[in-house]
Design a protein around this motif. Structure first.
Motif: not given
Length: 277
Positions: A94-113
Motif C-alpha cells: 500500500p505504501d508504494a501504491d499511495h506514492a504512485i497515485r500521488r505522483l500520478s495525480a501531481g503529474m496531471g495523468l488521467a489516472g494512476a497506471p
C-alpha cells in the motif's frame, strides 16, 4: 544527500502539474525519426503502386506491420506483466501504491497506471514505463522492498516511479509515437539517441517531482546491496574525465545514457544531459 543534488521537496502533491522541460534534442530527433518513417511508408506505397509479385507482398507487410507490430508487441509485454508479475494495489504494497497515485495525480495523468513489481537482481535495469491501452503501466524493481514488503527506501521508490510516470506524462508510451518512430529505432545512431533523449526527459520529471530521491540513480551502478555506498559526485565527475574512442562509441550506440552522464545531468541542473559528447 551529496551537495548539488537538490533540496528536499515537500510531501504535498502540487495542485497544477509542474512545467518540466524536455531534453532539447528530443523534438529534433523525433522529427528525424518521423521523416524516416515517412520515407519507409513512401517507398512501400510506391512499390504497391508500381511493383508486382513478391514486392507487393513485402510492401503490404511493411505498411501493416508497423502499426500492427507495435500494437502486438506492446500487448504481449502487458500480458506478460499481468500474467507473471505482482501488481501493486491498496491492499498489496500500500505504501508504494499511495506514492504512485500521488505522483500520478501531481503529474496531471488521467489516472494512476497499473504498477507491477519485477523481482530483479539489479534494481536499476528492470524499471520501465510503457503504454498499452488508455493509461499504460509501470514496472518497479522488487529490490526496493524489504523481505516483509516494506519500502527499503521510500524516496528512491518515488524517484524511480516518477521517472517511469514521466515517460507516460511526456507521451513516450503513446502508441502513435511508437508507431511513427518504429522504423527509425532500427537505425543504429538515430534510434539510440532518441531513446537517450527520452530518458533524460524522464529524469527531468523525476527530479522535478522527487528531488529528494535522486540518489536512486545509483541503483543501476551499485545494485540493491551497494548503491548506498556509491559516491554520486565522484561518478558524475567521471562523465567529464572518462574519455576515449570506445567510450564514445559505446555511448553513441547505447539506448540509455551512461550512469556517469545521468549523474552529471542530475547534479548540474543548469544544462541538459550530454547526448553525444
Amino acid at each position: 544527500m551529496p551537495a548539488g543534488f537538490g533540496p528536499r521537496a515537500g510531501d504535498a502533491a502540487p495542485n497544477e502539474p509542474l512545467a518540466v522541460s524536455r531534453h532539447p534534442w528530443e523534438v529534433p530527433l523525433t522529427l528525424a525519426a518521423v521523416l524516416v518513417t515517412c520515407c519507409v511508408i513512401g517507398a512501400a506505397v510506391h512499390t504497391l503502386w508500381t511493383g508486382e509479385g513478391a514486392a507487393l507482398w513485402a510492401a503490404g507487410l511493411v505498411l501493416a506491420g508497423i502499426p500492427g507490430g507495435c500494437w502486438a508487441a506492446a500487448g504481449l509485454r502487458h500480458a506478460r506483466r499481468r500474467a507473471q508479475s505482482v501488481r501493486i494495489s491498496p491492499t498489496q504494497f500500500p505504501d508504494a501504491d499511495h506514492a504512485i497515485r500521488r505522483l500520478s495525480a501531481g503529474m496531471g495523468l488521467a489516472g494512476a497506471p497499473d504498477a507491477y513489481i519485477y523481482p530483479a537482481a539489479s534494481a536499476g535495469s528492470r524499471a520501465w514505463g510503457i503504454g498499452h491501452g488508455r493509461r499504460g503501466y509501470i514496472v518497479v524493481p522488487g529490490d526496493l522492498f524489504d523481505s516483509d514488503g516494506r519500502l527499503r527506501d521510500p524516496d528512491a521508490l518515488r524517484f524511480v516511479a516518477a521517472h517511469q510516470l514521466g515517460h507516460i506524462a511526456a507521451g513516450h508510451a503513446s502508441f502513435h509515437l511508437r508507431a511513427v518512430t518504429a522504423p527509425a529505432r532500427l537505425v543504429p545512431v538515430l534510434g539510440a539517441a532518441l531513446s537517450r533523449a527520452m530518458e533524460y526527459t524522464a529524469d527531468n520529471h523525476a527530479h522535478a517531482y522527487c528531488p529528494e530521491g535522486v540518489h536512486a540513480v545509483r541503483l543501476p551502478a551499485g545494485g540493491a546491496r551497494l548503491y548506498t555506498q556509491v559516491n554520486m559526485s565522484e561518478m558524475a565527475e567521471r562523465a567529464r574525465t572518462d574519455r576515449g574512442p570506445f567510450v564514445f562509441l559505446y555511448n553513441l550506440l547505447s539506448s540509455r545514457p551512461a550512469n556517469t552522464k545521468r549523474m552529471a545531468a542530475l547534479r548540474d541542473r543548469s544544462r541538459p544531459g550530454r547526448l553525444f559528447f
